[in-house]
Motif scaffolding. Structure first.
Motif, PDB file in Angstrom:
ATOM      1  N   ARG A 121     -19.138  58.659  -7.070  1.00 34.22           N
ATOM      2  CA  ARG A 121     -17.788  58.346  -6.594  1.00 34.22           C
ATOM      3  C   ARG A 121     -17.510  56.850  -6.649  1.00 34.22           C
ATOM      4  N   ASN A 122     -18.516  56.050  -6.372  1.00 30.48           N
ATOM      5  CA  ASN A 122     -18.335  54.597  -6.472  1.00 30.48           C
ATOM      6  C   ASN A 122     -18.101  54.168  -7.914  1.00 30.48           C
ATOM      7  N   ALA A 123     -18.738  54.865  -8.849  1.00 28.63           N
ATOM      8  CA  ALA A 123     -18.565  54.541 -10.258  1.00 28.63           C
ATOM      9  C   ALA A 123     -17.199  54.981 -10.781  1.00 28.63           C
ATOM     10  N   PHE A 124     -16.675  56.076 -10.222  1.00 24.24           N
ATOM     11  CA  PHE A 124     -15.385  56.595 -10.675  1.00 24.24           C
ATOM     12  C   PHE A 124     -14.621  57.075  -9.442  1.00 24.24           C
ATOM     13  N   PRO A 125     -13.798  56.198  -8.831  1.00 18.42           N
ATOM     14  CA  PRO A 125     -13.148  56.501  -7.552  1.00 18.42           C
ATOM     15  C   PRO A 125     -12.294  57.772  -7.524  1.00 18.42           C
ATOM     16  N   PRO A 184     -10.475  72.930 -14.691  1.00 20.63           N
ATOM     17  CA  PRO A 184      -9.824  73.366 -13.446  1.00 20.63           C
ATOM     18  C   PRO A 184      -9.814  72.319 -12.327  1.00 20.63           C
ATOM     19  N   HIS A 185     -10.698  71.331 -12.411  1.00 20.39           N
ATOM     20  CA  HIS A 185     -10.794  70.322 -11.356  1.00 20.39           C
ATOM     21  C   HIS A 185      -9.921  69.089 -11.631  1.00 20.39           C
ATOM     22  N   LEU A 186      -9.412  68.967 -12.829  1.00 18.06           N
ATOM     23  CA  LEU A 186      -8.651  67.778 -13.199  1.00 18.06           C
ATOM     24  C   LEU A 186      -7.391  67.552 -12.365  1.00 18.06           C
ATOM     25  N   PRO A 187      -6.613  68.591 -12.032  1.00 15.14           N
ATOM     26  CA  PRO A 187      -5.402  68.319 -11.237  1.00 15.14           C
ATOM     27  C   PRO A 187      -5.678  67.666  -9.877  1.00 15.14           C
ATOM     28  N   LYS A 188      -6.839  67.923  -9.301  1.00  9.28           N
ATOM     29  CA  LYS A 188      -7.160  67.273  -8.020  1.00  9.28           C
ATOM     30  C   LYS A 188      -7.467  65.789  -8.209  1.00  9.28           C
ATOM     31  N   ALA A 189      -8.062  65.450  -9.332  1.00  9.04           N
ATOM     32  CA  ALA A 189      -8.440  64.074  -9.563  1.00  9.04           C
ATOM     33  C   ALA A 189      -7.303  63.249 -10.161  1.00  9.04           C
ATOM     34  N   PHE A 190      -6.417  63.911 -10.915  1.00  6.87           N
ATOM     35  CA  PHE A 190      -5.316  63.219 -11.585  1.00  6.87           C
ATOM     36  C   PHE A 190      -4.032  63.941 -11.253  1.00  6.87           C
ATOM     37  N   GLU A 191      -3.146  63.291 -10.559  1.00 10.61           N
ATOM     38  CA  GLU A 191      -1.933  63.896 -10.039  1.00 10.61           C
ATOM     39  C   GLU A 191      -1.017  64.492 -11.101  1.00 10.61           C
ATOM     40  N   ALA A 192      -0.842  63.849 -12.230  1.00 14.47           N
ATOM     41  CA  ALA A 192       0.145  64.276 -13.228  1.00 14.47           C
ATOM     42  C   ALA A 192      -0.355  65.375 -14.166  1.00 14.47           C
ATOM     43  N   ILE A 193      -1.604  65.784 -14.031  1.00 16.48           N
ATOM     44  CA  ILE A 193      -2.162  66.814 -14.916  1.00 16.48           C
ATOM     45  C   ILE A 193      -1.984  68.169 -14.268  1.00 16.48           C
ATOM     46  N   CYS A 194      -1.423  69.104 -15.024  1.00  6.93           N
ATOM     47  CA  CYS A 194      -1.230  70.462 -14.489  1.00  6.93           C
ATOM     48  C   CYS A 194      -2.153  71.445 -15.133  1.00  6.93           C
TER      49      CYS A 194
END
Length: 109
Positions: A70-74, A99-109
């Motif tokens: 997490r420190n390497a990639f906030p 499937p986990h990308l929308p949680k990490a990046f807001e604009a990805i659906c």
């Protein structure tokens, strides 16, 4: 996953030890379904107490490992430990990560 086990060899060995003890105990229970037979296993309670202590060490090591990621990639802070482990263990299969990308990046659906 093997990738995570390579990065955390001490925790991996500890977990395998606990897993082996658990499987042996469960096999004994399956072979002798009478509760009294299973409860008569020498030091059963002590084995489980020791396993719990070992699993706490494994959990601490795993949390430390996830914190370094997490420190390497906030953006990983937006993911639960289970989700982050799923991503880190499936880095070779992008379909498992999607499937986990929308949680990490807001604009990805």
């Amino acid at each position: 996953s093997p990738d995570i086990m390579r990065q955390m060899p001490t925790e991996g060995r500890r977990f395998q030890k606990v897993d082996q003890m658990w499987r042996q105990t469960m096999q004994t229970g399956a072979d002798a379904p009478a509760v009294l037979q299973v409860m008569s296993i020498d030091n059963l309670k002590n084995h489980f107490l020791e396993a719990n202590k070992t699993l706490e060490l494994v959990q601490k090591g795993l949390n430390d490992y996830l914190e370094t990621k997490r420190n390497a990639f906030p953006r990983f802070y937006f993911l639960s430990n289970d989700e982050l482990l799923d991503i880190l263990s499936e880095t070779k299969d992008p379909r498992r990560v999607v499937p986990h990308l929308p949680k990490a990046f807001e604009a990805i659906c």
